[in-house]
Scaffold this active site. Structure first.
Site, PDB file in Angstrom:
ATOM      1  N   THR A 141       0.870  -1.195   0.000  1.00 44.10           N
ATOM      2  CA  THR A 141       0.000   0.000   0.000  1.00 44.10           C
ATOM      3  C   THR A 141       0.903   1.241   0.000  1.00 44.10           C
ATOM      4  O   THR A 141       1.310   1.688  -1.059  1.00 44.10           O
ATOM      5  CB  THR A 141      -0.973   0.005   1.209  1.00 44.10           C
ATOM      6  OG1 THR A 141      -0.244  -0.193   2.413  1.00 44.10           O
ATOM      7  CG2 THR A 141      -2.020  -1.075   1.063  1.00 44.10           C
ATOM      8  N   LYS A 167       4.312  -7.113   3.849  1.00 41.26           N
ATOM      9  CA  LYS A 167       4.047  -5.713   3.540  1.00 41.26           C
ATOM     10  C   LYS A 167       3.750  -5.005   4.856  1.00 41.26           C
ATOM     11  O   LYS A 167       3.390  -5.633   5.859  1.00 41.26           O
ATOM     12  CB  LYS A 167       2.881  -5.541   2.572  1.00 41.26           C
ATOM     13  CG  LYS A 167       1.509  -5.928   3.058  1.00 41.26           C
ATOM     14  CD  LYS A 167       0.717  -4.905   3.843  1.00 41.26           C
ATOM     15  CE  LYS A 167       0.623  -3.574   3.170  1.00 41.26           C
ATOM     16  NZ  LYS A 167      -0.282  -2.684   3.973  1.00 41.26           N
ATOM     17  N   THR A 178       2.057  -9.253  12.366  1.00 41.33           N
ATOM     18  CA  THR A 178       2.248  -7.940  11.761  1.00 41.33           C
ATOM     19  C   THR A 178       1.246  -7.742  10.650  1.00 41.33           C
ATOM     20  O   THR A 178       0.337  -8.541  10.465  1.00 41.33           O
ATOM     21  CB  THR A 178       3.649  -7.777  11.185  1.00 41.33           C
ATOM     22  OG1 THR A 178       3.773  -6.429  10.727  1.00 41.33           O
ATOM     23  CG2 THR A 178       3.890  -8.702  10.012  1.00 41.33           C
ATOM     24  N   GLU A 257       6.602   4.382   6.887  1.00 40.48           N
ATOM     25  CA  GLU A 257       6.146   5.656   6.326  1.00 40.48           C
ATOM     26  C   GLU A 257       7.038   6.807   6.790  1.00 40.48           C
ATOM     27  O   GLU A 257       7.118   7.106   7.972  1.00 40.48           O
ATOM     28  CB  GLU A 257       4.692   5.901   6.727  1.00 40.48           C
ATOM     29  CG  GLU A 257       3.745   4.968   5.982  1.00 40.48           C
ATOM     30  CD  GLU A 257       2.320   4.985   6.492  1.00 40.48           C
ATOM     31  OE1 GLU A 257       1.456   4.453   5.781  1.00 40.48           O
ATOM     32  OE2 GLU A 257       2.081   5.516   7.585  1.00 40.48           O
ATOM     33  N   ASN A 378       0.225  10.485   6.078  1.00 37.89           N
ATOM     34  CA  ASN A 378      -0.947  10.072   6.834  1.00 37.89           C
ATOM     35  C   ASN A 378      -2.024  11.129   6.981  1.00 37.89           C
ATOM     36  O   ASN A 378      -3.136  10.832   7.400  1.00 37.89           O
ATOM     37  CB  ASN A 378      -0.523   9.547   8.193  1.00 37.89           C
ATOM     38  CG  ASN A 378       0.062   8.159   8.039  1.00 37.89           C
ATOM     39  OD1 ASN A 378      -0.618   7.260   7.569  1.00 37.89           O
ATOM     40  ND2 ASN A 378       1.328   8.011   8.364  1.00 37.89           N
ATOM     41  N   THR A 383      -7.656  10.339   0.716  1.00 38.08           N
ATOM     42  CA  THR A 383      -8.120  11.273  -0.309  1.00 38.08           C
ATOM     43  C   THR A 383      -7.264  11.220  -1.563  1.00 38.08           C
ATOM     44  O   THR A 383      -6.213  10.601  -1.574  1.00 38.08           O
ATOM     45  CB  THR A 383      -8.133  12.694   0.254  1.00 38.08           C
ATOM     46  OG1 THR A 383      -6.891  12.929   0.903  1.00 38.08           O
ATOM     47  CG2 THR A 383      -9.256  12.834   1.248  1.00 38.08           C
TER      48      THR A 383
END
Lengths: 383, 383
Positions: A141, A167, A178, A257, A378, A383
């Site tokens: 993702t 992932k 996880t 991230e 995040n 959106t």
């Protein structure tokens, strides 16, 4: 090198955009399997179905979609996950209860079920032998990199392979598992309890990882063994499995991230493993520790604060040793701070040792720094 | 309007830069006082000394420096905090045990003790009546705004004042207290247990606040009453005190490092207050909730995730109601998401209601969003 007997596909079916979002892993014979799932109290629909399907310890296929987690989607979500298993089973001519469904992505949005059921129809003809890198890509993702770790074991001229795919880049403080991780092997494991082996490996790897303290609703780790190559005793297999899980854990932390640094934290001198884990997680979840490591700020006091805020584990200040790549940083003077800052700025793997001076237990934990990029990713995810 | 009988000063003495960094509050008569301090296992040296000095319930002065917290500074730190109290007492001709020391700023750096002791010499002549805004300014570190809240109570033509000053912008998840907060009053409180009143007020205000889950080593809330104006019964005083503490709590959340939005979260329908607090803190500490609110992302699933990751409080999904400013957002459709996003983007005060549908208890919590600015401020704080 790939484990024998596994076939797969990974492709785009338009769930959100044009990147790969659908994958299937298939074994030509039923596999001895085990899985562990999230402890989040609102597990996704695929997990509710998967827990039923793994009960007999047999799986023959895994079907995965990314870009939508099928979480908080109610009875319709569970019905959809089941229908997907049936469609996969139908195409592959296998038992639908031997199919494990997995989904990852946004929470609370109904699956585009027609697109997925449609894609299931052609699975059989699209499967390719091995091909697992395509799966590793399709399950991503916000991840930037594919996460693969494998081990080839030679035994009397024959070889066995353990191959893991994972992932996960955010909403990660695994608890018992996880984000998503699939481990495939052609090795025949001489065990009556594959799940215990998996749990033990997961406890030393994924469960020692935290990216942002947020436990996902989709966490899943599955191992599938078709037993067609060599045979291994339990302890030996567990050792290899743990190595692969740790390697994937580090890959997840490195690709977290916004992260620029992997932090490997050893907590030693603990009175027990629970104490080590509380202190380890408190340090790696502290936004002030994470930002200091990001900025190369030699602010050792923040480590002390993070140890001290575990109110129910009282550690005398004098007992504690804090080492950054071997350099003692507690009570650092200007010269030590300078070295500390340089080390943090120049390295993307940060080794931190915290000795509590209380007992004999130690454990290793993994995390990452906290950066502006984490916020950006995040603040605007759906959106 | 200021409480009668209090004198103060706030000025720069060059601890770090040229902004105000030193303050003294003095009452011309000894005050009935109480204080609560951080639960962090490594409290600062001023807290170790302050706990001793508050034991008899009497204070006459507070001496505060910012830019250095005198935490993790060992025996030398404690000795320094004591010497400062003695120097203040000497200048003011009062008992050194009636002086409470406070420090805030970087951890683990020795105090510039000579500068502070030197500044203490001239306190007496520099004190001005009232003047508390100058103190509110001198105690700031990364705060952008002064935090003051007061209440004037009229009684038969006479007036009493309760005046609170606070600081705090990061390393904030208070536990029994917050960063620094001083509450001064000329009211005579008819109580034998001022500390219980303070604890109760703090439990409903500062202890319901989290900025970044990091509990400071310097948290202190002090109340000093000189009893020279009106007389109030315990419950009435407690009500006013709680109002002031809540107001200061909100000011801290609004001025949090990098924050653009204050979040006021009401958790209702809980089986008890412990459950409400666990869920409330889990939501307000979740980086994914905080970033979604920052970005105006209508990602309601993240609230569900944050409730579900409190593993030991199992709440049925169907029971839960999530409201944003009165709008139900659980299972939001596109139109609701659109409204949700607009509300988040257009407002700097976000009202969130989470009803657990389990019982009759409710509690309010405060927090803020997580932004790139938080990262920037904390990646380079000491340098």
């Amino acid at each position: 090198m790939l484990p024998k007997g596994f076939y797969s596909l990974g492709k785009n079916i338009g769930i959100k955009d044009t990147t790969k979002d659908f994958a299937v892993i298939y074994s030509n014979i039923p596999c001895h399997s085990a899985a562990v799932f999230t402890l989040n109290n609102f597990p996704g629909a695929p997990i509710i179905v998967g827990k039923e399907h793994i009960k007999n310890g047999i799986l023959q296929a895994i079907v995965i979609n990314s870009k939508n987690s099928n979480v908080a989607t109610g009875e319709e979500g569970v019905k959809n996950a089941l229908e997907i298993c049936k469609a996969v089973a139908n195409s592959l001519k296998i038992n639908f209860e031997d199919v494990l469904p997995s989904s990852t992505g946004v929470i609370g949005v109904p699956l585009p079920i027609d697109k997925i059921l449609n894609a299931c129809k052609t699975i059989k003809s699209e499967l390719k032998e091995g091909n697992l890198e395509e799966v590793a890509e399709a399950i991503l993702t916000t991840d930037k990199k594919k996460k693969i770790s494998y081990k080839v074991i030679n035994q009397n001229g024959k070889t066995g392979v353990i191959y893991g795919i994972a992932k996960g880049a955010g909403m990660i403080e695994p608890n018992m598992a996880t984000m998503l991780c699939y481990i495939l092997t052609d090795i025949n494991i001489k065990t009556s309890d594959l799940k215990s082996i998996l749990k033990s490996a997961v406890d030393k790897s994924f469960n020692c990882l935290t990216i942002d303290s947020d436990t996902s609703t989709s966490d899943t780790v599955v191992v599938m063994s078709n037993g067609t190559s060599i045979e291994l005793e339990e302890p030996e297999f567990e050792e290899y499995l743990t190595e692969i899980c740790i390697d994937l854990t580090k890959q997840i932390a490195m690709d977290a991230e916004g992260a620029t640094k992997l932090i490997e934290l050893k907590v030693s001198g603990a009175t027990n493993l629970v104490q080590a884990k509380k202190i380890g997680k408190s340090i790696l979840n502290s936004p002030l520790v994470k930002t200091a490591i990001y900025g190369g700020d030699p602010n050792w006091g923040r480590f002390i604060m993070a140890i001290g805020k575990v109110f129910d584990e009282k550690i005398p200040f004098e007992n504690i040793s804090l080492k950054l790549n071997g350099l003692e940083i507690k009570n650092a003077d200007q010269s030590t701070k300078h070295k500390m800052s340089n080390y943090l700025k120049e390295n993307s793997k940060i080794f931190l040792d915290v000795n509590l001076g209380m007992g004999e237990f130690s454990s290793i934990f993994w995390g990452c720094d906290l950066t502006e990029e984490y916020i950006k990713e995040n603040a605007y995810y759906t959106t």
